[in-house]
Design a protein around this motif. Structure first.
Motif, PDB file in Angstrom:
ATOM      1  N   LEU A 105       0.807  -1.256   0.017  1.00 49.15           N
ATOM      2  CA  LEU A 105       0.041   0.018  -0.148  1.00 49.15           C
ATOM      3  C   LEU A 105       1.025   1.306  -0.103  1.00 49.15           C
ATOM      4  O   LEU A 105       0.182   2.482  -0.122  1.00 49.15           O
ATOM      5  N   HIS A 106       2.284   1.119  -0.073  1.00 48.49           N
ATOM      6  CA  HIS A 106       2.789   2.497   0.293  1.00 48.49           C
ATOM      7  C   HIS A 106       4.097   2.262  -0.919  1.00 48.49           C
ATOM      8  O   HIS A 106       4.614   1.277  -1.549  1.00 48.49           O
ATOM      9  N   THR A 107       4.172   3.250  -1.272  1.00 51.75           N
ATOM     10  CA  THR A 107       5.338   3.717  -2.343  1.00 51.75           C
ATOM     11  C   THR A 107       6.701   3.483  -1.889  1.00 51.75           C
ATOM     12  O   THR A 107       6.967   3.413  -0.656  1.00 51.75           O
ATOM     13  N   LEU A 108       7.554   3.432  -2.798  1.00 51.48           N
ATOM     14  CA  LEU A 108       8.996   2.980  -2.437  1.00 51.48           C
ATOM     15  C   LEU A 108       9.494   4.120  -1.534  1.00 51.48           C
ATOM     16  O   LEU A 108      10.331   4.013  -0.530  1.00 51.48           O
ATOM     17  N   GLU A 109       9.174   5.385  -2.016  1.00 53.92           N
ATOM     18  CA  GLU A 109       9.674   6.411  -1.306  1.00 53.92           C
ATOM     19  C   GLU A 109       9.250   6.491   0.171  1.00 53.92           C
ATOM     20  O   GLU A 109      10.160   6.775   1.224  1.00 53.92           O
ATOM     21  N   LYS A 110       8.099   6.190   0.396  1.00 60.29           N
ATOM     22  CA  LYS A 110       7.526   6.194   1.725  1.00 60.29           C
ATOM     23  C   LYS A 110       8.107   5.051   2.690  1.00 60.29           C
ATOM     24  O   LYS A 110       8.496   5.443   3.859  1.00 60.29           O
ATOM     25  N   GLN A 111       8.293   4.029   1.892  1.00 65.02           N
ATOM     26  CA  GLN A 111       8.842   2.903   2.686  1.00 65.02           C
ATOM     27  C   GLN A 111      10.267   3.089   3.117  1.00 65.02           C
ATOM     28  O   GLN A 111      10.626   2.831   4.393  1.00 65.02           O
ATOM     29  N   ILE A 112      10.966   3.651   2.228  1.00 66.22           N
ATOM     30  CA  ILE A 112      12.630   3.936   2.616  1.00 66.22           C
ATOM     31  C   ILE A 112      12.611   5.063   3.680  1.00 66.22           C
ATOM     32  O   ILE A 112      13.396   5.152   4.388  1.00 66.22           O
ATOM     33  N   ARG A 113      11.875   6.012   3.319  1.00 62.40           N
ATOM     34  CA  ARG A 113      11.794   7.355   4.099  1.00 62.40           C
ATOM     35  C   ARG A 113      11.234   6.993   5.453  1.00 62.40           C
ATOM     36  O   ARG A 113      11.972   7.626   6.414  1.00 62.40           O
ATOM     37  N   GLU A 114      10.679   6.074   5.718  1.00 67.14           N
ATOM     38  CA  GLU A 114      10.240   5.612   7.143  1.00 67.14           C
ATOM     39  C   GLU A 114      11.196   5.222   7.868  1.00 67.14           C
ATOM     40  O   GLU A 114      11.587   5.308   8.956  1.00 67.14           O
ATOM     41  N   SER A 115      12.202   4.221   7.232  1.00 66.85           N
ATOM     42  CA  SER A 115      13.302   3.604   7.873  1.00 66.85           C
ATOM     43  C   SER A 115      14.445   4.999   8.093  1.00 66.85           C
ATOM     44  O   SER A 115      14.766   4.767   9.343  1.00 66.85           O
ATOM     45  N   LEU A 116      14.608   5.967   7.247  1.00 69.09           N
ATOM     46  CA  LEU A 116      15.561   6.958   7.471  1.00 69.09           C
ATOM     47  C   LEU A 116      14.968   7.899   8.607  1.00 69.09           C
ATOM     48  O   LEU A 116      15.859   8.238   9.465  1.00 69.09           O
ATOM     49  N   ALA A 117      13.774   8.167   8.663  1.00 61.16           N
ATOM     50  CA  ALA A 117      13.403   9.030   9.862  1.00 61.16           C
ATOM     51  C   ALA A 117      13.495   8.242  11.044  1.00 61.16           C
ATOM     52  O   ALA A 117      13.733   8.981  12.141  1.00 61.16           O
ATOM     53  N   HIS A 118      13.161   7.029  11.228  1.00 53.06           N
ATOM     54  CA  HIS A 118      13.348   6.229  12.485  1.00 53.06           C
ATOM     55  C   HIS A 118      14.600   6.244  13.204  1.00 53.06           C
ATOM     56  O   HIS A 118      14.686   6.423  14.394  1.00 53.06           O
ATOM     57  N   ILE A 131      17.505   8.654  -0.675  1.00 49.86           N
ATOM     58  CA  ILE A 131      16.712   7.776  -1.147  1.00 49.86           C
ATOM     59  C   ILE A 131      17.227   7.261  -2.641  1.00 49.86           C
ATOM     60  O   ILE A 131      17.253   6.285  -3.067  1.00 49.86           O
ATOM     61  N   ILE A 132      17.058   8.468  -3.422  1.00 48.62           N
ATOM     62  CA  ILE A 132      17.680   8.511  -4.614  1.00 48.62           C
ATOM     63  C   ILE A 132      18.963   7.911  -4.895  1.00 48.62           C
ATOM     64  O   ILE A 132      19.306   7.234  -5.795  1.00 48.62           O
ATOM     65  N   GLU A 133      19.894   8.311  -3.804  1.00 43.21           N
ATOM     66  CA  GLU A 133      21.617   7.703  -3.824  1.00 43.21           C
ATOM     67  C   GLU A 133      21.249   6.472  -3.645  1.00 43.21           C
ATOM     68  O   GLU A 133      22.106   5.624  -4.190  1.00 43.21           O
ATOM     69  N   LEU A 134      20.518   5.823  -2.686  1.00 43.56           N
ATOM     70  CA  LEU A 134      20.345   4.346  -2.240  1.00 43.56           C
ATOM     71  C   LEU A 134      19.779   3.437  -3.647  1.00 43.56           C
ATOM     72  O   LEU A 134      20.489   2.561  -3.748  1.00 43.56           O
ATOM     73  N   LEU A 135      18.811   4.289  -4.066  1.00 43.03           N
ATOM     74  CA  LEU A 135      18.416   3.442  -5.392  1.00 43.03           C
ATOM     75  C   LEU A 135      19.433   3.475  -6.509  1.00 43.03           C
ATOM     76  O   LEU A 135      19.269   2.431  -7.290  1.00 43.03           O
ATOM     77  N   THR A 136      19.849   4.374  -6.672  1.00 46.21           N
ATOM     78  CA  THR A 136      21.076   4.371  -7.712  1.00 46.21           C
ATOM     79  C   THR A 136      22.250   3.429  -7.597  1.00 46.21           C
ATOM     80  O   THR A 136      22.503   2.692  -8.360  1.00 46.21           O
ATOM     81  N   LYS A 137      22.474   3.461  -5.910  1.00 46.00           N
ATOM     82  CA  LYS A 137      23.683   2.648  -5.688  1.00 46.00           C
ATOM     83  C   LYS A 137      23.194   0.994  -5.817  1.00 46.00           C
ATOM     84  O   LYS A 137      24.203   0.215  -6.346  1.00 46.00           O
ATOM     85  N   VAL A 138      21.865   0.633  -5.773  1.00 43.42           N
ATOM     86  CA  VAL A 138      21.639  -0.785  -5.903  1.00 43.42           C
ATOM     87  C   VAL A 138      20.962  -1.219  -7.593  1.00 43.42           C
ATOM     88  O   VAL A 138      20.657  -2.200  -7.836  1.00 43.42           O
TER      89      VAL A 138
END
Length: 568
Positions: A105-118, A131-138
């Motif tokens: 139910l959540h976009t990729l941005e929201k899911q990764i953002r949640e981890s970074l915020a927490h 997030i863009i840096e991480l997605l580029t890296k993988v």
């Protein structure tokens, strides 16, 4: 060696029905800084439980004894607040099936953002940049465009890359990868393994890799711990384990590979199913009136055939059209082009407007009521014809746990088709079930049990028994071994060979595991994006692939040798 993770005498118990079930039995191992250690073993050996227990990620019914020291800190019995600081920060996990790990139910941005915020307190534009840096890296293409995508809009390999990006978000020192490539194609598997290796080097991480596939271990691990029944029965340097395995179980795992050749098919063998110019295009409909604006071209002009006692292997990456081709042959999806089964033309009508009548003349469209009634009766006749043929076409799916009803006993599951097809001899039904269970290597005395009471290999045997009780002529096998341990794969391959020999079955065998395909198939069809890019007898395709795409598949499956592969 400087140990980042030290595990000593680790034992894990689960409280079940008033009893303590011991899942892990006093194991000890280390993971050094910058090192890759593999935990290897069959399902139920305790690999995943051992990894999860390092940061107490087990249910309340579990109890842990022994010692787990991470970077000088004791994890067993540590306060929950201390464990939370380690989880996701210092130790991150990548699990087997990303579709169940990612929130649909959540976009990729929201899911990764949640981890970074927490974990890091990153929000706003700073989080978006990370997030863009991480997605580029993988290795996610056009990461800015992917931020608003949902998990179902990505391929399996892309979803796994997103899971790895989430695991890397907080710069962990130890990455635990639990069967991260099991459900992936061979080419995507190779890409993910390369990615993990490159990230480990670039990020100076340690890697704890959990798998049942020793072929992967040899490519990625520095050291190996072999687990059986909750114990580590052997551990050491990877090359030493492969060169000189000391324990009988390790030798069993190393020898667990489908080998040999299928029995030759007589030249005069009857053709069971064939297609000519088969096409499956799914319409893309948009707007209020649902107008067709394009097509998903799943299969383009496929011409294949399979004979009595023959296996046609269909290989290719996810989305190449393998399963769609098989479903079209068995008339489970609408298609265009000729399909013949047991000498009968079972092709779909071309919209009803251009259908050849039995006299050979074309029937013209007509709006009259008589024609509508005629088409109604033809449809009823066609359904009756297909119902008769269904008994001779059966399918075994990839995940037996998902395809078997959890509310039915094994007897009910296996015998269900007898009632559907009017073979409802109640007095002998149980005898028929017992006979087919014995034939596929199951104890007939267990027919009163439910699917969850069986292992993965046994559930796949139940699925095969359900198909075989109707004595079909054509059996479609859609990735029937991909979710199984290597030793169980070998058993299922031997079972399929035996059933084919005894009953003259024709198999359509769909798989991304080329080692299993090589052991079972007489002919190979290689598919890419809906097209058949190469076809031929098994030996020719494996030893001398003609297209670059086939060579890529061979390289991913067998290593650096793209051609000249000798069939054992």
């Amino acid at each position: 060696m400087n140990a980042l993770l030290e595990v000593r005498d680790l034992a894990v118990y689960f409280r079940q029905d008033g009893m303590n079930v011991e899942a892990v039995r006093g194991i000890s191992f280390d993971v050094g800084k910058g090192e890759t250690v593999a935990l290897v073993g069959e399902s139920g050996s305790g690999k995943s439980v051992s990894a999860l227990s390092t940061v107490s990620l087990l249910p309340e019914s579990a109890s842990i004894t022994g010692s787990v020291i991470y970077s000088g800190r004791q994890m067993v019995g540590a306060p929950e607040a201390d464990l939370r600081k380690v989880r996701g920060n210092d130790i991150s996990f990548v699990f087997q099936e990303p579709m169940t790990s990612l929130n649909p139910l959540h976009t990729l941005e929201k899911q990764i953002r949640e981890s970074l915020a927490h974990h890091q307190g990153l929000t706003g534009e700073a989080a978006r940049t990370r997030i863009i840096e991480l997605l580029t890296k993988v290795g996610i293409d056009s990461p800015e465009r992917r931020l608003k995508s949902y998990p179902h809009e990505l391929s399996g390999g892309q979803r796994q890359r997103v899971m790895i990006a989430m695991a890397l978000a907080n710069g962990p020192q130890l990455l635990v990868a639990d069967e991260p490539t099991t459900a992936l194609d061979v080419t995507v598997e190779a890409q993910i393994l390369d990615l993990l290796y490159e990230l480990k080097q670039a990020e100076a991480m340690s890697l704890l890799f959990i798998t049942h596939d020793l072929g992967i271990v040899r490519r990625i691990a520095d050291r190996v711990c072999v687990m059986q029944d909750g114990r580590i029965v052997e551990q050491g340097a990877t090359e030493e384990i492969f060169r000189n395995p000391r324990h009988s179980y390790t030798r069993k795992l190393l020898g667990a590979q489908a080998a040999g050749l299928p029995r030759p098919v007589p030249d005069n063998a009857e053709t069971v199913a064939e297609t000519d110019g088969l096409r499956v295009w799914f319409p893309i409909q948009r707007g209020l009136l649902r107008r067709v604006v394009g097509h998903v071209k799943a299969v383009n002009s496929a011409s294949v055939s399979v004979r009595v006692g023959e296996t046609l292997g269909i290989v290719g990456e996810s989305g190449s059209g393998k399963t769609t081709l098989a479903l079209a042959i068995t008339r489970l999806v609408r298609s265009q082009g000729r399909i013949a089964f047991l000498g009968r033309d079972i092709s779909y009508e071309n919209g009803g407007a251009d259908r050849q009548s039995r006299s050979g003349t074309k029937e013209r469209p007509n709006d009259g009521g008589s024609i509508r009634f005629d088409r109604f009766f033809r449809l009823g006749s066609e359904r009756r014809m297909l119902r008769e043929l269904r008994r001779d076409m059966q399918i075994v799916f990839q995940d037996p746990y998902g395809s078997l009803s959890p509310r039915m006993t094994v007897e009910e599951i296996i015998s269900e088709g007898l009632g559907v097809h009017g073979i409802d001899q109640r007095g002998s039904r149980r005898d028929l079930v017992a006979k087919i269970m014995d034939e596929v290597g199951l104890d007939p005395m267990s027919m009163h049990r439910y699917p969850h009471e069986f292992s993965g290999g046994q559930r796949q045997r139940i699925a095969i028994a359900r198909a075989m009780i109707l004595r079909p002529k054509l059996l479609v096998l859609d990735e029937p071994t991909s979710a199984l341990d290597m030793t169980v794969q070998v058993q299922i391959v031997e079972l399929l060979r035996d059933l084919q020999r005894r009953h003259g079955l024709a198999f359509l065998f769909i798989s991304h595991d080329l080692k299993v395909v090589r052991a079972l198939s007489h002919k190979i069809v290689v598919m890419k994006q809906g097209d058949i890019v190469e076809t031929g007898d098994s030996r020719s395709v494996f030893e001398d692939p003609q297209t670059e795409y086939t060579r890529e598949l061979m390289t991913a499956a067998f290593g650096s040798r793209a051609s000249g592969i000798q069939v054992s």
